[in-house]
Design a protein around this motif. Structure first.
Motif, mmCIF file in Angstrom:
data_model
loop_
_atom_site.group_PDB
_atom_site.id
_atom_site.type_symbol
_atom_site.label_atom_id
_atom_site.label_comp_id
_atom_site.label_asym_id
_atom_site.label_seq_id
_atom_site.Cartn_x
_atom_site.Cartn_y
_atom_site.Cartn_z
ATOM 1 N N UNK A 10 58.955 31.991 34.109
ATOM 2 C CA UNK A 10 58.438 30.755 33.509
ATOM 3 C C UNK A 10 57.768 29.822 34.521
ATOM 4 N N UNK A 11 58.329 29.615 35.729
ATOM 5 C CA UNK A 11 57.584 28.811 36.708
ATOM 6 C C UNK A 11 56.201 29.389 37.014
ATOM 7 N N UNK A 12 56.110 30.724 37.095
ATOM 8 C CA UNK A 12 54.801 31.353 37.290
ATOM 9 C C UNK A 12 53.888 31.063 36.102
ATOM 10 N N UNK A 13 54.450 31.190 34.874
ATOM 11 C CA UNK A 13 53.655 30.948 33.673
ATOM 12 C C UNK A 13 53.157 29.505 33.633
ATOM 13 N N UNK A 14 54.047 28.545 33.897
ATOM 14 C CA UNK A 14 53.656 27.135 33.873
ATOM 15 C C UNK A 14 52.630 26.819 34.959
ATOM 16 N N UNK A 15 52.720 27.549 36.063
ATOM 17 C CA UNK A 15 51.797 27.304 37.163
ATOM 18 C C UNK A 15 50.412 27.877 36.939
ATOM 19 N N UNK A 16 50.248 28.652 35.867
ATOM 20 C CA UNK A 16 48.970 29.331 35.651
ATOM 21 C C UNK A 16 48.398 29.127 34.251
ATOM 22 N N UNK A 17 48.848 28.084 33.560
ATOM 23 C CA UNK A 17 48.258 27.737 32.257
ATOM 24 C C UNK A 17 47.874 26.261 32.272
ATOM 25 N N UNK A 18 46.997 25.867 31.357
ATOM 26 C CA UNK A 18 46.535 24.472 31.302
ATOM 27 C C UNK A 18 47.710 23.536 31.013
ATOM 28 N N UNK A 19 47.738 22.407 31.730
ATOM 29 C CA UNK A 19 48.795 21.385 31.612
ATOM 30 C C UNK A 19 50.189 21.955 31.881
ATOM 31 N N UNK A 20 50.230 23.091 32.573
ATOM 32 C CA UNK A 20 51.498 23.768 32.836
ATOM 33 C C UNK A 20 52.441 22.968 33.712
ATOM 34 N N UNK A 21 51.894 22.217 34.681
ATOM 35 C CA UNK A 21 52.761 21.457 35.580
ATOM 36 C C UNK A 21 53.569 20.420 34.800
ATOM 37 N N UNK A 22 52.894 19.686 33.927
ATOM 38 C CA UNK A 22 53.573 18.674 33.119
ATOM 39 C C UNK A 22 54.598 19.316 32.190
ATOM 40 N N UNK A 23 54.201 20.390 31.513
ATOM 41 C CA UNK A 23 55.109 21.054 30.581
ATOM 42 C C UNK A 23 56.279 21.718 31.307
ATOM 43 N N UNK A 24 56.036 22.142 32.535
ATOM 44 C CA UNK A 24 57.116 22.716 33.341
ATOM 45 C C UNK A 24 58.176 21.681 33.661
ATOM 46 N N UNK A 25 57.744 20.463 33.971
ATOM 47 C CA UNK A 25 58.692 19.366 34.215
ATOM 48 C C UNK A 25 59.497 19.085 32.947
ATOM 49 N N UNK A 26 58.811 19.026 31.800
ATOM 50 C CA UNK A 26 59.484 18.801 30.517
ATOM 51 C C UNK A 26 60.523 19.894 30.268
ATOM 52 N N UNK A 27 60.151 21.145 30.542
ATOM 53 C CA UNK A 27 61.060 22.262 30.288
ATOM 54 C C UNK A 27 62.311 22.162 31.149
ATOM 55 N N UNK A 28 62.169 21.894 32.435
ATOM 56 C CA UNK A 28 63.354 21.876 33.295
ATOM 57 C C UNK A 28 64.211 20.626 33.081
ATOM 58 N N UNK A 29 63.624 19.528 32.612
ATOM 59 C CA UNK A 29 64.435 18.384 32.178
ATOM 60 C C UNK A 29 65.252 18.798 30.955
#
Length: 467
Positions: A298-317
């Protein structure tokens, strides 16, 4: 005979607070992390179908049993079984089963806190953009570097345990109820935000098909894993739901409320899968990655899709909140028991128990680095060793705790509680607590608690040990 006992710890303000609390206990890493990867490994829709059946036939009766025991006695699990057994003319030694469950909860918390700490670490890492544009190999190497650093893991493990202890120390109303009123709605909001984002990836329907399409030949592949996960996902078998039941208002519909909690927990598991699989497909990943899905894929996925960084933060919160709400439910049963037995202030009891869990949790921290070579229960060419340094097989410290709690103690705890409610408490006590108007519904609930759930648990227990 109806009872009007009152818990010395206080109580929930309403039925809805109990639903939030019990759902918070059930919705943890199992729903957000384990359920999606198990769907991926065991055949998508085939696993989901069996999982839903097992929730209804095994998980729900055990949750019902725990809740009605807790509300009937209004005490910690060990004292609840002792009092109700004596009332029904049975041995007070039934309390040993509940005491073992509370010890199990503390052992689970010891490693749960370490994994919860990883999610806190990843919130910071994702927010800094550490995963933007990285390869899958780089993310794997990053996770390996995190787990290889004992000081880093200990820092986040300590912070997570402190957060959990602070909530418990403040008590039922000021701590548990107030925090859960904030945490649980926030968890649902973040999950819905993530789901909304998944709908924009262009792979949402692919994710839905993966989760809900199935072939009959794959039903048996995930039968035992689904039965086991259905049992564990509801957080039953350790007394967490029982102590929350002790704080439940008497006038609330117990059966309807427990069914609502089971449905909510299942709903969150399904939403998590629906939110995560489209992101996995959008990044071109294999959904059957297994346990590494959350911290590598999932970190790889979030790092390689649009707006992934923001959504990655939301996911881990989201993951951190889910883990936090479950962690406090693991600590509460033993805290309540020691407050009842010793009359020591709740804050001091919480501190020493949290410290004990933290200390045992260091074994899990070191399992990934300085104790990595320490192996237990090693089968070396037919020769069995209880402990061996540097062995190729065997279990590390974390593996031993996980196996002992998840595959032995949890099923035995659930079996103890459902047999106690079905056979020991007495038909009239169960009828009074359930308050079901329909004789048919009461007969069904009793049949599930007396026969279906115990047999299901024994099957899961035997199969897990055999495996």
């Amino acid at each position: 005979m109806s009872t009007d006992r009152v818990s010395v710890h206080g109580g929930w303000a309403s039925r809805w607070v109990f639903i939030l609390a019990a759902t918070g206990s059930a919705v943890g890493l199992g729903s957000i992390w384990k359920f999606p990867y198990m769907v991926g490994v065991y055949g998508g829709g085939a696993f989901v179908l069996v999982f839903l059946a097992c929730i209804a036939l095994i998980g729900l009766p055990v949750m019902l049993a725990e809740t009605l025991i807790g509300r009937r006695a209004r005490q910690s699990p060990a004292n609840a079984l002792k009092v109700l057994a004596q009332e029904a003319g049975h041995s007070a030694k039934w309390s040993w089963g509940a005491f073992a469950g509370m010890i199990t909860a503390l052992l689970i918390l010891s490693f749960y806190s370490v994994v919860g700490g990883w999610s806190l670490d990843y919130i910071i890492d994702m927010g800094r953009g550490d995963f933007s544009g990285v390869t899958a190999e780089q993310v794997g190497a990053y996770f390996a570097s995190v787990t290889a650093d004992p000081w880093r893991l200990t820092l986040w493990h300590t912070l997570f345990m402190l957060l959990s202890a602070l909530v418990i120390a403040k008590g039922v109303v000021a701590g548990l109820e107030r925090s859960l009123r904030i945490m649980m709605p926030l968890l649902f909001v973040m999950l819905l935000v993530l789901l909304g984002y998944s709908m924009t990836t262009g792979h949402f329907m692919q994710g839905l098909h993966f989760m809900f399409d199935f072939s009959l030949e794959r039903l048996l592949d995930g039968l035992l894993p689904a039965m086991g996960h259905a049992f564990f996902s509801l957080s039953v078998g350790v007394g967490s739901i029982m102590i929350y039941g002790a704080y439940m208002p008497k006038h609330s519909s117990l059966a309807g409320t427990v069914v609502g909690v089971a449905l909510l927990d299942t709903f969150v598991s399904l939403l998590a899968g629906m939110a995560l699989f489209p992101i996995v497909f959008a990044a071109g990943l294999n959904p059957s990655e297994g346990p590494g899905l959350m911290f590598i894929s999932l970190p790889f996925a979030f790092g390689n899709v649009a707006f992934g960084q923001l959504m990655g933060v939301v996911f881990f919160i989201l993951v951190a909140i889910a883990a936090w709400s479950s962690a406090i439910s693991l600590l509460e049963p033993m805290v309540a028991y020691l407050v009842e037995k010793t009359k020591i202030r709740r804050a001091w009891v919480t501190f020493w128990l949290a410290f004990s869990c933290w200390f045992v949790g260091l074994g899990t921290v070191f399992s990934f680095n300085i104790w990595q070579q320490a192996k237990f229960f090693v089968n070396d060419g037919g020769a069995f060793h209880l402990y061996q340094w540097g062995a190729a097989g065997g279990l590390d410290f974390f593996g031993v705790i996980d196996f002992f709690t998840s595959r032995i103690m949890l099923p035995l705890g659930g079996l103890c509680f459902v047999v106690f409610a079905g056979w020991v408490m007495g038909r009239e006590a169960v009828r009074d607590e359930l308050s079901l108007r329909s004789p048919l519904l009461f007969a069904l609930a009793l049949f599930l608690m007396r026969y279906v759930a115990p047999v299901g648990i024994l099957v899961v227990f035997a199969a897990q040990l055999w495996k």
